[in-house]
Design an enzyme around this catalytic site. Structure first.
Site, PDB file in Angstrom:
ATOM      1  N   LEU A 191      36.329  36.463  39.821  1.00 27.27           N
ATOM      2  CA  LEU A 191      35.887  36.578  41.215  1.00 27.27           C
ATOM      3  C   LEU A 191      35.689  35.186  41.808  1.00 27.27           C
ATOM      4  CD1 LEU A 191      33.424  39.590  41.190  1.00 27.27           C
ATOM      5  CD2 LEU A 191      35.537  39.369  42.485  1.00 27.27           C
ATOM      6  N   HIS A 192      36.787  34.512  42.051  1.00 27.67           N
ATOM      7  CA  HIS A 192      36.760  33.176  42.632  1.00 27.67           C
ATOM      8  C   HIS A 192      37.664  33.141  43.856  1.00 27.67           C
ATOM      9  CE1 HIS A 192      34.571  31.648  39.224  1.00 27.67           C
ATOM     10  NE2 HIS A 192      35.427  32.295  38.440  1.00 27.67           N
TER      11      HIS A 192
END
Length: 93
Positions: free
Chosen positions: A14-15
């Site tokens: 989740l970047h």
């Protein structure tokens, strides 16, 4: 409280772009949702900085939760988005 445990489907976790997609979906869900690592403290799923701060990696388990009315359907949609690592928001979000 409704809860979904799901593994992050985006290889990069989740970047940046995946976090942006997720946060937009969480905001559009219409109910307050929190996200946490399996062993961590929950944060606001509608906050880009909070989601990035989790440092959730690809394949890592996260926990989505909400105690609002309509949370079950919203969490199902968000869990599917995270698990499948979708590159665009589905029209159902």
């Amino acid at each position: 409280m409704a809860e979904r445990r799901v593994n992050v489907g985006w290889a990069e976790g989740l970047h940046a772009r995946p976090a942006s997609i997720f946060v937009r979906a969480a905001t559009a869900a219409g109910v307050p949702v929190t996200i946490a690592k399996a062993d961590g403290n929950p944060v606001n799923a509608g906050s880009m900085l909070a989601v990035l701060g989790l440092g959730a990696q690809g394949g890592e388990e996260i926990v989505l939760s909400s105690d609002a009315e309509g949370a079950e359907a919203a969490l199902d949609r968000l869990a599917k988005l995270v698990a499948e690592g979708l590159e665009e928001l589905p029209e159902t979000v």
